[in-house]
Design an enzyme around this catalytic site. Sequence first.
Site, short mmCIF file in Angstrom:
data_model
loop_
_atom_site.label_atom_id
_atom_site.label_comp_id
_atom_site.label_asym_id
_atom_site.label_seq_id
_atom_site.Cartn_x
_atom_site.Cartn_y
_atom_site.Cartn_z
N CYS A 65 3.35 -8.90 10.01
CA CYS A 65 3.83 -8.44 8.71
C CYS A 65 3.42 -7.01 8.41
O CYS A 65 3.70 -6.49 7.33
CB CYS A 65 3.37 -9.37 7.59
SG CYS A 65 1.59 -9.41 7.41
N ARG A 92 -6.15 4.72 7.55
CA ARG A 92 -4.69 4.65 7.43
C ARG A 92 -4.12 5.52 6.32
O ARG A 92 -2.91 5.69 6.24
CB ARG A 92 -4.24 3.19 7.27
CG ARG A 92 -4.69 2.55 5.99
CD ARG A 92 -4.44 1.05 6.02
NE ARG A 92 -3.27 0.67 5.26
CZ ARG A 92 -2.96 -0.57 4.93
NH1 ARG A 92 -3.73 -1.56 5.33
NH2 ARG A 92 -1.90 -0.85 4.24
N HIS A 98 -0.22 2.97 0.84
CA HIS A 98 0.60 2.19 -0.09
C HIS A 98 1.71 2.98 -0.75
O HIS A 98 2.74 2.42 -1.13
CB HIS A 98 -0.28 1.40 -1.05
CG HIS A 98 -0.70 0.14 -0.38
ND1 HIS A 98 0.06 -0.99 -0.44
CD2 HIS A 98 -1.69 -0.10 0.49
CE1 HIS A 98 -0.49 -1.90 0.32
NE2 HIS A 98 -1.56 -1.40 0.91
N ARG A 150 0.03 -14.09 -0.24
CA ARG A 150 -1.26 -13.63 0.27
C ARG A 150 -2.22 -13.52 -0.90
O ARG A 150 -1.91 -12.88 -1.91
CB ARG A 150 -1.13 -12.28 0.96
CG ARG A 150 -2.47 -11.86 1.55
CD ARG A 150 -2.40 -10.55 2.26
NE ARG A 150 -2.24 -9.45 1.34
CZ ARG A 150 -2.09 -8.19 1.73
NH1 ARG A 150 -2.05 -7.90 3.01
NH2 ARG A 150 -1.97 -7.23 0.85
N GLU A 200 -5.97 -9.11 11.04
CA GLU A 200 -5.87 -7.67 10.83
C GLU A 200 -7.18 -6.96 11.13
O GLU A 200 -7.30 -5.75 10.96
CB GLU A 200 -5.37 -7.35 9.42
CG GLU A 200 -6.10 -8.04 8.31
CD GLU A 200 -5.46 -7.80 6.93
OE1 GLU A 200 -4.67 -6.86 6.78
OE2 GLU A 200 -5.79 -8.56 6.01
N ARG A 239 2.37 -9.52 -1.51
CA ARG A 239 1.07 -8.89 -1.79
C ARG A 239 0.77 -9.05 -3.28
O ARG A 239 1.32 -8.32 -4.10
CB ARG A 239 1.13 -7.39 -1.48
CG ARG A 239 1.25 -7.03 -0.02
CD ARG A 239 1.26 -5.51 0.10
NE ARG A 239 1.04 -5.06 1.44
CZ ARG A 239 2.01 -4.71 2.28
NH1 ARG A 239 3.26 -4.76 1.91
NH2 ARG A 239 1.71 -4.28 3.49
N ASN A 251 -1.14 -2.88 10.09
CA ASN A 251 -1.60 -1.68 9.37
C ASN A 251 -3.11 -1.57 9.44
O ASN A 251 -3.67 -0.51 9.74
CB ASN A 251 -1.20 -1.74 7.89
CG ASN A 251 0.28 -1.93 7.71
OD1 ASN A 251 1.04 -1.69 8.63
ND2 ASN A 251 0.70 -2.38 6.53
N ASP A 252 -3.77 -2.68 9.16
CA ASP A 252 -5.23 -2.65 9.22
C ASP A 252 -5.73 -2.83 10.64
O ASP A 252 -6.73 -2.23 11.01
CB ASP A 252 -5.81 -3.73 8.30
CG ASP A 252 -5.81 -3.26 6.85
OD1 ASP A 252 -6.23 -2.11 6.61
OD2 ASP A 252 -5.36 -4.01 5.97
C1 PEP Z 1 -1.56 -5.03 7.16
O1 PEP Z 1 -2.73 -4.68 7.12
O2 PEP Z 1 -0.81 -4.86 8.14
C2 PEP Z 1 -0.95 -5.68 5.99
C3 PEP Z 1 0.26 -6.19 6.04
O3 PEP Z 1 -1.66 -5.68 4.83
P1 PEP Z 1 -1.77 -4.44 3.82
O4 PEP Z 1 -0.85 -3.37 4.31
O5 PEP Z 1 -1.40 -4.95 2.48
O6 PEP Z 1 -3.21 -4.07 3.92
MG MG Z 2 -3.99 -5.35 5.50
#
Ligand code: PEP
Ligand code: MG
Length: 586
Positions: free
Chosen positions: A510, A473, A198, A341, A439, A305, A462-463
């Site tokens: 996303c 991550r 993040h 979300r 995800e 988010r 990302n997840d």
């Molecule tokens: C993801 O996991 O790709 C996502 C967009 O959610 P976050 O990065 O907030 O976990």
């Molecule tokens: Mg995510």
Amino acid sequence: MTANPAEECRFRGLAVSRGISTGEIQFKDRHFEEPRRWAIQPEHLESEEARFQEAIFKTRTTIQALKKQLLDRGGDHSEAHIFDAHLLVLEDQTVIDEVLKQLRQEHANVDSVYYNVILRYIDSLKSIDDPYLRERAIDIEDVAGRLLANLSDDDSASASNETPHVIFAQDLAPSDTVGLDRSRLLGFATRLGSFTSHTAIMARSLGIPGVVGLEVPKGKLRAGQEVILDGFNGVLVVNPTEETRRKYERLSEQQAALNDRLDELRGEPAQTADGKSIILSGNIEFGHEVDAVKRRGAKGIGLYRTEFFYFERDRHPDEDQQAKAYGDVAESVDPDGVIIRTLDVGADKFYADDRQAEPNPFLGWRGIRVSLAETDAFKIQLRACLRASRRGKVRIMYPMISGIEELRQSNALLQECKEELRKEGLPFDENLEVGCMIELPSAAVMAHQLAPEVDFFSIGTNDLIQYTIAVDRINERVAHLYPPAHPSILRLIEMVVKAAHTHNIWVGVCGEMAGDPLFAPVMIGLGVDELSVGPSQILRVKHALRHLNSAECEDLVTELMKMQTVEEITERCRTLAKQRYGDFYQ
Ligand code: PEP
Ligand code: MG
């Protein structure tokens, strides 16, 4: 604070947000950690006491300055109130008396005596089953961390935020970043993290350089030192020489020229050279980022988010506050709309008031699991989203769905909320679309079953990457093992797109992969309908799309699907990116 006259030195890390910043470095860590213990001779007890009083004084000054800064910036009085509470903790006479008494009995350094005294208070608060009191334990840790840092003469505790600065920290949780004065932030440099942590997402969304995973030996940096943060090459230069400074000035000028060229694309459609359109929207964490998205001509918000909004205040926002915040965003991006979300707390996105350590936080109490366990809070958020839909186009999206049960339970709660609002005569969009994030590998595999229950999918790469390849991550030690171009990821995305289209629903991406121009042809070739990317990536992705041909993207995907290694796939994508939009891809 003055810079140390010292030689230039460089530290390397992972570049996660483009840009170059020059300014002073400041620390954001105030860890409440056990200090070293040593014996104090009786004749030195008095000076030890004086050291303690001086540290209290310094800490008080810092807390008062922080409160003033917050109020000067137009912060709300209830937020500033927290600093009053911190002052009460700091000046608690019972604690001070206890420390002085123990100091004389134990003949140990006051840092260690103070730590043990305050730890007893913290432990007793933490053992009480009341979230409010547990939250107070975090406040005490915060103050105690500041005081201990002052005792150890660590500049981080008294660093002022008045001048523009680059933040250096171990890692930055969302709850650490909400209180930052963004107008003076030049960049983020952290020891931990990866491209999708993040800190990285936040840096990109603020459009400031970010370098994570920096290996900086302890004691090598001092608050106030002059640094250059190079978010292109992942370098933190401390005490730059005149020559280095000039080199970076030239690089910044070149980048500014490229950005001016990108700006010209603002009003142009997001489509390939042969006219295949794709919806290009923006990801935001805070309502005010909508402007940055709109300025770059994106089509609405593809990912809001909401956990950051929760952390922005010391109490969770109530239904009216949420309805207003979401409605403001919806109204300002109407008719394109916003995908809200629902809360995705847990793992790297802490609950500000409940930072309980879990052995495996990414596999733990996170996302929809929390919402389905705390249905009162979840329903407040769902009702707020519904109410916001009266002011502009709103879509709701659930995070971390692992299978059909969670999706059905969430939809059932949404139905309950709709019923309630109808009875209460509160209007909302009856045709509001509902989607879920894909995800988790389990959701990708089950996409055919999930699709009939929703109006759209949004793939969270990302997840999806971290759970498919089992690579944390935010862990910089394994960041190099986190390849978006893994053949399994391409196959999973392909499966999800096919499932969505078979069931006539649209599918977006996303995660951060969507914002990397390297993968723009892959997304087109796979048939993704929407890309939602951080504000700083919008024009770069648009530029890439406009230089591609949809047929060549489809051929590319056919080729990639025959490849076995990450390296082959990445190299093939790189070749195409260089051919088509090399000047912006470098
Ligand atoms: C993801 O996991 O790709 C996502 C967009 O959610 P976050 O990065 O907030 O976990
Ligand atoms: Mg995510």
